[in-house]
Design an enzyme around this catalytic site. Sequence first.
Site, PDB file in Angstrom:
ATOM      1  N   ARG A  15       5.561   4.869  12.513  1.00  0.00           N
ATOM      2  CA  ARG A  15       4.239   5.197  11.960  1.00  0.00           C
ATOM      3  C   ARG A  15       4.441   5.964  10.666  1.00  0.00           C
ATOM      4  O   ARG A  15       4.478   7.199  10.660  1.00  0.00           O
ATOM      5  CB  ARG A  15       3.437   5.976  12.994  1.00  0.00           C
TER       6      ARG A  15
ATOM      7  N   ASP B  56       3.960   7.702   7.059  1.00  0.00           N
ATOM      8  CA  ASP B  56       2.920   8.579   6.509  1.00  0.00           C
ATOM      9  C   ASP B  56       2.304   8.012   5.235  1.00  0.00           C
ATOM     10  O   ASP B  56       2.838   7.069   4.644  1.00  0.00           O
ATOM     11  CB  ASP B  56       3.522   9.944   6.173  1.00  0.00           C
TER      12      ASP B  56
ATOM     13  N   ARG C 235      12.064  13.500   5.359  1.00  0.00           N
ATOM     14  CA  ARG C 235      11.611  14.176   4.136  1.00  0.00           C
ATOM     15  C   ARG C 235      12.035  15.645   4.098  1.00  0.00           C
ATOM     16  O   ARG C 235      12.326  16.184   3.029  1.00  0.00           O
ATOM     17  CB  ARG C 235      10.095  14.035   3.994  1.00  0.00           C
TER      18      ARG C 235
END
Lengths: 258, 258
Positions: free
Chosen positions: B50, B52, B198
Site C-alpha cells: 500500500r 503512500d 523512507r
Amino acid sequence: MPRYRLVLEYDGSGFVGWQRQDNGPSVQAALERAVHGLCGETVAVTAAGRTDAGVHASGQVVHLDLPRPYPADRVRDALNHYLKPDPVAVLQASEVGEGFHARFDATARHYRYEILNRRAPPVLDRHRVWHLAKPLDSEAMAAAAALLVGHHDFSSFRSTQCQAASPLKTLDSLTVARRDDRVVICASARSFLHNQVRIMTGSLAQVGLGRWPPARLAAALAARDRKAGGPTAPPQGLCLVGVDYAAPGDRVSRRPQG
Amino acid sequence: MPRYRLVLEYDGSGFVGWQRQDNGPSVQAALERAVHGLCGETVAVTAAGRTDAGVHASGQVVHLDLPRPYPADRVRDALNHYLKPDPVAVLQASEVGEGFHARFDATARHYRYEILNRRAPPVLDRHRVWHLAKPLDSEAMAAAAALLVGHHDFSSFRSTQCQAASPLKTLDSLTVARRDDRVVICASARSFLHNQVRIMTGSLAQVGLGRWPPARLAAALAARDRKAGGPTAPPQGLCLVGVDYAAPGDRVSRRPQG
C-alpha cells in the site's frame, strides 16, 4: 564582457522548442529571463542545438556574454534560482574565451531517442518515450542503421522545412540497442539536418516492425527525396545528450543516463 | 470467479496513495474504475504494497476476481484502455489459482529510492528523485546501511502512525550505490513497517552528509524509538519495483530500470 558557457538540462514538453517564438514559451526565453534576473540586463543566449517543441536536453550547451564578471558557480546557482519553476536547469557554468561559440565551434552533437516497446502504455516515462506496442526487431534496426553512417546526401531524412544550405552531412554513428522493453537509438554527427534524427528513427521503426527490409534504408538514402524516407518519429522520445568541442578540455558531453 | 494477478506501473505524483480514500484520487480507485469498465461490475482489488501518496511503482502486484473468465491478454489491454488518462498501466495480467493473495503470499518486496546529488535542481526526473545538493559520501552510507540488515526491532524507523502489530522485521538487503550524480538505495524484505524505507533513507542521508557517523545507525536501531531515527525522506524518490512470490514461476519481480 566575459563570456560563459552553460550546460543545460530541460524538459521540452511544455515548450515550443529552444528558439524564442511568438506562439508560446521557449527554453531560450526562459533562460534569457533568468539571465536578466541575474544581471539586470537583456542578454541573448546562443545554443549548440535548436531543439524542436517537445524535444528534451540533458546536455545542451549555450554561450552568453554577461555585462560584468561573476564567479562561474554563482552564475550556475543564480540562474537556477531565477529559472524556477520552469523545467530548465543549469548543470555547469564556466567562463570561456570571447571567441567561443556554442553553435559554430561544436564538433559533435549527440542525440538519444528512446522507444518504449511493450503492450502497456508508458506511465513513469510518458513524456520521454515513443510508445510502440508491436515487437521491434532491434537487430534488423541496427543493421539498417549502419547503412546510414558516413558522408551522404540526407535529403530523404530532412524536413521539407529544413533551411540548411546543403543536404550533405557526415553521420559519425547511429546505433540501436535493446535494453529490456526499451529500444535506444544513439546518433552522433557534427551537425544534423532539421528533423534528421526523428526521420531516421521513424524509418528504423519501419524496419523494426518488419514493414521494410533493412536494405530499404540504403535505397531511401540513394533516392534523395523526403518521400523515400520514413515517417517523422514524435518529439518526446528525443533528447540532446551532449555536445563536443575541439579545444582540449572543452568536451562537455554528458553520457546518456539510464 | 477466476482470479487474476496484475503487475502495475504507476506515477504516484497525483494520487493520495494506493489505497482508496475520501480526500483524493487513489490508484486503487482508478484501477477499480477500469475493472468496472471491463466487466461492468464493482470488484475490489488487493495490492501487495500500500504505497503512500507520491510513491511510484514499476512492479506493484495486485489480485482481483472477475465475474467471468477473460483471456489474460484481454484483461491487460482492456484495463489499459479504461485506465486512460490516469498514469497507471497494467504491464502483465495472468490467471492464478483462487488461493493466490497478492499481499499475504508475497515473500519479498523490493523498493528503490533515488537521490539526485548535484547542485542543479532536477528537471527531467523532477517527480522521481529527492534532490540533495551537497555531496553525499555514498560509501559511508553503504557501510551504515549494512548495519540495518537482519532481523531487528525497527521501531526507530517506523512512522508513529504505523499500525503493524509488531515492529520486528527482517531486512534482507539494503544497498547504496552511486551512479554518476545519482545515489540509489535498494531495500528488500518480506514486508516493511510504515515509512520504513523512507526513514532508513532519511537516516542514511544524514550519514552521507557527514552529520552522523555510520555507527549511529546501529545506535538508532538499538534505541527502538522513532526519535532516534532520521527524518522521513520525501515520497517522490521511492518506487516499488517488484514483489516476489514463493510458488515456482511466480516471481514477478521487475528489475529496477536505468
